[in-house]
Write a protein that holds these residues in place. Structure first.
Motif, PDB file in Angstrom:
ATOM      1  N   LYS A  29       0.381  -1.196  -7.009  1.00  0.00           N
ATOM      2  CA  LYS A  29       0.481  -2.285  -6.029  1.00  0.00           C
ATOM      3  C   LYS A  29       0.706  -1.725  -4.626  1.00  0.00           C
ATOM      4  O   LYS A  29       0.132  -2.222  -3.649  1.00  0.00           O
ATOM      5  CB  LYS A  29       1.609  -3.235  -6.420  1.00  0.00           C
ATOM      6  CG  LYS A  29       1.298  -4.029  -7.681  1.00  0.00           C
ATOM      7  CD  LYS A  29       2.495  -4.873  -8.132  1.00  0.00           C
ATOM      8  CE  LYS A  29       2.159  -5.652  -9.406  1.00  0.00           C
ATOM      9  NZ  LYS A  29       3.325  -6.426  -9.908  1.00  0.00           N
ATOM     10  N   ARG A  30       1.517  -0.697  -4.512  1.00  0.00           N
ATOM     11  CA  ARG A  30       1.713  -0.049  -3.213  1.00  0.00           C
ATOM     12  C   ARG A  30       0.409   0.586  -2.725  1.00  0.00           C
ATOM     13  O   ARG A  30       0.043   0.486  -1.543  1.00  0.00           O
ATOM     14  CB  ARG A  30       2.793   1.027  -3.314  1.00  0.00           C
ATOM     15  CG  ARG A  30       4.148   0.534  -3.799  1.00  0.00           C
ATOM     16  CD  ARG A  30       5.155   1.667  -3.851  1.00  0.00           C
ATOM     17  NE  ARG A  30       6.368   1.306  -4.575  1.00  0.00           N
ATOM     18  CZ  ARG A  30       7.552   1.877  -4.380  1.00  0.00           C
ATOM     19  NH1 ARG A  30       7.672   2.844  -3.481  1.00  0.00           N
ATOM     20  NH2 ARG A  30       8.595   1.503  -5.076  1.00  0.00           N
ATOM     21  N   LEU A  31      -0.289   1.242  -3.665  1.00  0.00           N
ATOM     22  CA  LEU A  31      -1.515   1.935  -3.284  1.00  0.00           C
ATOM     23  C   LEU A  31      -2.608   0.952  -2.885  1.00  0.00           C
ATOM     24  O   LEU A  31      -3.394   1.229  -1.968  1.00  0.00           O
ATOM     25  CB  LEU A  31      -1.997   2.812  -4.447  1.00  0.00           C
ATOM     26  CG  LEU A  31      -3.128   3.784  -4.112  1.00  0.00           C
ATOM     27  CD1 LEU A  31      -2.667   4.817  -3.081  1.00  0.00           C
ATOM     28  CD2 LEU A  31      -3.622   4.481  -5.377  1.00  0.00           C
ATOM     29  N   LYS A  32      -2.669  -0.196  -3.537  1.00  0.00           N
ATOM     30  CA  LYS A  32      -3.668  -1.199  -3.184  1.00  0.00           C
ATOM     31  C   LYS A  32      -3.478  -1.661  -1.743  1.00  0.00           C
ATOM     32  O   LYS A  32      -4.457  -1.797  -0.981  1.00  0.00           O
ATOM     33  CB  LYS A  32      -3.574  -2.373  -4.149  1.00  0.00           C
ATOM     34  CG  LYS A  32      -4.388  -3.607  -3.767  1.00  0.00           C
ATOM     35  CD  LYS A  32      -5.871  -3.318  -3.601  1.00  0.00           C
ATOM     36  CE  LYS A  32      -6.633  -4.598  -3.312  1.00  0.00           C
ATOM     37  NZ  LYS A  32      -8.018  -4.327  -2.823  1.00  0.00           N
ATOM     38  N   ALA A  33      -2.245  -1.905  -1.343  1.00  0.00           N
ATOM     39  CA  ALA A  33      -1.974  -2.318   0.036  1.00  0.00           C
ATOM     40  C   ALA A  33      -2.396  -1.227   1.016  1.00  0.00           C
ATOM     41  O   ALA A  33      -2.990  -1.503   2.064  1.00  0.00           O
ATOM     42  CB  ALA A  33      -0.492  -2.650   0.205  1.00  0.00           C
ATOM     43  N   LEU A  34      -2.112   0.034   0.679  1.00  0.00           N
ATOM     44  CA  LEU A  34      -2.491   1.147   1.547  1.00  0.00           C
ATOM     45  C   LEU A  34      -4.012   1.314   1.572  1.00  0.00           C
ATOM     46  O   LEU A  34      -4.600   1.618   2.617  1.00  0.00           O
ATOM     47  CB  LEU A  34      -1.820   2.432   1.060  1.00  0.00           C
ATOM     48  CG  LEU A  34      -1.893   3.655   1.977  1.00  0.00           C
ATOM     49  CD1 LEU A  34      -1.223   3.378   3.320  1.00  0.00           C
ATOM     50  CD2 LEU A  34      -1.253   4.862   1.313  1.00  0.00           C
ATOM     51  N   ALA A  35      -4.665   1.108   0.440  1.00  0.00           N
ATOM     52  CA  ALA A  35      -6.120   1.210   0.375  1.00  0.00           C
ATOM     53  C   ALA A  35      -6.778   0.202   1.304  1.00  0.00           C
ATOM     54  O   ALA A  35      -7.756   0.522   2.006  1.00  0.00           O
ATOM     55  CB  ALA A  35      -6.601   0.990  -1.064  1.00  0.00           C
ATOM     56  N   ASP A  36      -6.267  -1.007   1.336  1.00  0.00           N
ATOM     57  CA  ASP A  36      -6.817  -2.035   2.230  1.00  0.00           C
ATOM     58  C   ASP A  36      -6.614  -1.654   3.694  1.00  0.00           C
ATOM     59  O   ASP A  36      -7.510  -1.840   4.524  1.00  0.00           O
ATOM     60  CB  ASP A  36      -6.158  -3.379   1.945  1.00  0.00           C
ATOM     61  CG  ASP A  36      -6.536  -3.951   0.585  1.00  0.00           C
ATOM     62  OD1 ASP A  36      -7.549  -3.490  -0.004  1.00  0.00           O
ATOM     63  OD2 ASP A  36      -5.813  -4.838   0.097  1.00  0.00           O
TER      64      ASP A  36
END
Length: 355
Positions: free
Chosen positions: A80-87
């Motif tokens: 979930k943290r990585l998804k936000a950073l990916a966006d």
């Protein structure tokens, strides 16, 4: 003391203590079906990574995540943290979560979530396979594509439809079985150079995986079958260092480009910032990434991606007898960069590439 020689029955049976039925890939897939959201993520991931390898998408692919998944709760927290950073960083970087369930062992040790999901030697593989598939579904349903290492040749029929990028490790790149298997996978496959640093085995693997193959495997019903493949046109090289030296520097990359082109292959390279390239010291992964970004800034386009071992907490830990003593979000295999440093590394890479 003289020992009696084994009789014929003992010779035939002594190497198997027990045979336990395994659910077929179809049975596991029926229990945990591919959702529309996960399918969209997988197809988008494969398409984007193929475009990056072809040079149509100029972004840098970043395969980033824990050395291994041992706690799906902490793993999903990380996702979930990585998804936000990916966006946030999507303009320059294409982030794919590293999700590894199988760990090769030089001698002995924990072999990963699939083989031993309870981390106690009980080796409940059927449960481990279901937990692995459930986790892949959860991450893909976030809209975050995943990368996996294909270690056991019988695992892909259970999991590969949920994977956007696959690695073949340094110990298995030379394996004919893994080259054949890779020729039939429907996503880009990266072959790591050998643990001695030699890239020839990986180049040969890329050639073999790119060609049609016929071999024994299992079908979706779990039945032994003859598998015939078209070849994988997106097999590529992963530089991970070895033989006492790293190989991410510009000279090593140039030599790898020459070797690939001499073999008639595209110069498509992913640099592993961990393993021998960082002497297995998580704090040195940032220096490797910085060097790769500088090469990209100077015009290199054969480096299509990087790999980073990262988790919530930095470092690693031994598996305690009392599993309640495990530190949350900390690797039980190789040392990882912590989340704070992961954010910093990737934001700096984004800013440098955006200049």
């Amino acid at each position: 003391m003289k020992r009696d020689l084994p009789n014929d029955d003992e010779l035939l049976s002594s190497q198997l203590v027990h045979i336990e039925p395994m659910p077929s890939p179809d049975e596991v897939r029926e229990k945990l079906p591919l959702s529309d959201r996960a399918l969209t993520t997988v197809l988008s991931g494969r398409h984007t990574l193929s475009n990056i390898l072809d040079g149509h998408d100029q972004r840098l692919a970043v395969i980033v995540g824990p050395c291994s998944i041992h706690d799906p709760v902490a793993g999903l927290d990380y996702a979930k943290r990585l998804k936000a950073l990916a966006d946030e960083l999507a303009g320059q970087l294409y982030l794919v979560m590293r999700v590894y369930f199988e760990k090769p062992r030089t001698s002995i040790g924990w072999k990963g979530l699939i083989n031993d999901p309870y981390m106690d030697g009980s080796c409940k593989i059927a449960e481990g396979m279901e937990r692995a598939r459930r986790f892949l579904l959860d991450v893909n349903e976030l809209g975050l594509p995943v990368a996996n290492e294909a270690l056991d040749p019988l695992s892909p029929p259970y999991l590969s439809e949920l994977v956007s990028w696959t690695a073949i490790g340094a110990r298995t790149t030379e394996s004919q079985t893994h080259r054949e298997m890779s020729s039939g996978l429907a996503m880009p496959v990266g072959f790591k150079n050998g643990t001695d640093g030699n890239i020839d085995t990986a180049v040969n693997a890329i050639i073999a995986a790119g060609r049609p193959q016929s071999f024994l495997g299992i079908d979706q019903s779990g039945r032994t079958a003859i598998l015939r493949t078209p070849g994988n046109r997106y097999a590529h090289l992963v530089l991970r260092g070895g033989g006492g030296r790293p190989n991410y520097d510009s000279v090593s990359v140039a030599l790898a480009e020459q070797a690939l082109r001499k073999a008639g292959e595209e110069a498509r390279i992913v640099v592993d910032c961990a393993h021998a390239n960082s002497w297995k010291k998580q704090e040195l992964q940032a220096a490797v990434l910085t060097d790769v970004i500088h090469q990209r800034q100077r015009g290199n386009r054969s480096i299509n991606g990087v790999m980073i071992e990262s988790f919530i907490e930095p470092g690693n830990q031994s598996i305690p007898a009392d599993l309640s003593q495990l530190r949350y979000g900390c690797s039980v295999t190789d040392s990882c960069v912590g989340w704070a440093d992961t954010e910093s590394m990737l934001r700096k890479a984004y800013a440098a590439l955006a200049e």
